[in-house]
Design a protein around this motif. Structure first.
Motif, PDB file in Angstrom:
ATOM      1  N   LYS A 176       0.847  -1.203   0.000  1.00 23.70           N
ATOM      2  CA  LYS A 176       0.000   0.000   0.000  1.00 23.70           C
ATOM      3  C   LYS A 176       0.875   1.243   0.000  1.00 23.70           C
ATOM      4  O   LYS A 176       0.564   2.233  -0.672  1.00 23.70           O
ATOM      5  N   ALA A 177       1.971   1.211   0.748  1.00 23.46           N
ATOM      6  CA  ALA A 177       2.891   2.340   0.767  1.00 23.46           C
ATOM      7  C   ALA A 177       3.427   2.616  -0.633  1.00 23.46           C
ATOM      8  O   ALA A 177       3.548   3.773  -1.051  1.00 23.46           O
ATOM      9  N   ALA A 178       3.723   1.569  -1.372  1.00 20.64           N
ATOM     10  CA  ALA A 178       4.203   1.734  -2.757  1.00 20.64           C
ATOM     11  C   ALA A 178       3.128   2.385  -3.617  1.00 20.64           C
ATOM     12  O   ALA A 178       3.438   3.228  -4.463  1.00 20.64           O
ATOM     13  N   ASP A 179       1.873   2.017  -3.395  1.00 17.14           N
ATOM     14  CA  ASP A 179       0.773   2.638  -4.143  1.00 17.14           C
ATOM     15  C   ASP A 179       0.651   4.123  -3.836  1.00 17.14           C
ATOM     16  O   ASP A 179       0.287   4.916  -4.704  1.00 17.14           O
ATOM     17  N   LEU A 180       0.941   4.503  -2.591  1.00 21.15           N
ATOM     18  CA  LEU A 180       0.766   5.888  -2.153  1.00 21.15           C
ATOM     19  C   LEU A 180       1.996   6.756  -2.396  1.00 21.15           C
ATOM     20  O   LEU A 180       1.950   7.971  -2.180  1.00 21.15           O
ATOM     21  N   THR A 181       3.090   6.156  -2.811  1.00 16.79           N
ATOM     22  CA  THR A 181       4.345   6.876  -3.011  1.00 16.79           C
ATOM     23  C   THR A 181       4.433   7.439  -4.425  1.00 16.79           C
ATOM     24  O   THR A 181       3.973   6.822  -5.378  1.00 16.79           O
ATOM     25  N   PHE A 182       5.033   8.595  -4.540  1.00 14.64           N
ATOM     26  CA  PHE A 182       5.284   9.235  -5.828  1.00 14.64           C
ATOM     27  C   PHE A 182       5.973   8.212  -6.733  1.00 14.64           C
ATOM     28  O   PHE A 182       7.054   7.717  -6.427  1.00 14.64           O
ATOM     29  N   GLN A 183       5.340   7.869  -7.833  1.00 12.33           N
ATOM     30  CA  GLN A 183       5.806   6.759  -8.670  1.00 12.33           C
ATOM     31  C   GLN A 183       7.181   6.998  -9.291  1.00 12.33           C
ATOM     32  O   GLN A 183       7.920   6.047  -9.547  1.00 12.33           O
ATOM     33  N   LYS A 184       7.560   8.246  -9.509  1.00 10.78           N
ATOM     34  CA  LYS A 184       8.910   8.514 -10.016  1.00 10.78           C
ATOM     35  C   LYS A 184       9.958   8.128  -8.977  1.00 10.78           C
ATOM     36  O   LYS A 184      11.039   7.667  -9.326  1.00 10.78           O
ATOM     37  N   LEU A 185       9.635   8.290  -7.698  1.00  7.33           N
ATOM     38  CA  LEU A 185      10.546   7.868  -6.629  1.00  7.33           C
ATOM     39  C   LEU A 185      10.651   6.350  -6.603  1.00  7.33           C
ATOM     40  O   LEU A 185      11.748   5.794  -6.472  1.00  7.33           O
ATOM     41  N   VAL A 186       9.516   5.665  -6.745  1.00  8.47           N
ATOM     42  CA  VAL A 186       9.512   4.200  -6.776  1.00  8.47           C
ATOM     43  C   VAL A 186      10.400   3.708  -7.915  1.00  8.47           C
ATOM     44  O   VAL A 186      11.227   2.808  -7.733  1.00  8.47           O
ATOM     45  N   GLN A 187      10.275   4.302  -9.089  1.00  7.70           N
ATOM     46  CA  GLN A 187      11.083   3.901 -10.242  1.00  7.70           C
ATOM     47  C   GLN A 187      12.552   4.249 -10.026  1.00  7.70           C
ATOM     48  O   GLN A 187      13.440   3.475 -10.403  1.00  7.70           O
TER      49      GLN A 187
END
Length: 138
Positions: free
Chosen positions: A62-73
């Motif tokens: 869920k944290a990954a879903d809520l995190t700015f996707q550019k940061l995840v990438q």
């Protein structure tokens, strides 16, 4: 030193984690007061606290879903992000050091760049250390 590195990653996630997209043409800070920013972007505080809760509850998906996707990438993709977050939390949570709570306030500054919105939200983190506890506003 590992605990400090893990704590840094956790703080980075909490401070950069939330972002949303919009169809804006502004590429500069919005000159508004903190109160009007909170009213114009009410979801910023809600989303930040949802992220805080997900991480503290161990719901890293869920944290990954809520995190700015550019940061995840940037971290290496969803699986890597979840792994880094989980390992970071496992390293920081011990008998001598435990994050008790993380609470974000409303935005104090919002910057729109193209279709992205970046918000500065003061965040208070309470940490239990050994026989005492610390609280710091970030």
């Amino acid at each position: 030193m590992k605990i400090l590195n893990a704590a840094f990653i956790i703080l980075l996630v909490f401070n950069i984690g939330c972002s949303t997209s919009t169809h804006s043409v502004a590429d500069r800070p919005l000159p508004q007061s903190s109160a009007s920013l909170a009213k114009s972007h009410p979801n910023a505080k809600i989303q930040a606290n949802q992220l805080n809760h997900a991480v503290l509850a161990g719901d890293y998906e869920k944290a990954a879903d809520l995190t700015f996707q550019k940061l995840v990438q940037l971290i290496g993709g969803r699986a890597k992000y979840v792994s880094v977050l989980k390992n970071g939390m496992n390293e920081t949570q011990s008998e001598a050091f435990r994050i008790i709570s993380i609470v974000s306030d409303g935005p104090t500054q919002i910057i729109e760049v193209g279709a992205d919105i970046y918000a500065i939200l003061p965040t208070t983190m309470k940490i239990k250390v050994a026989e005492d506890s610390l609280a710091n506003r970030l």
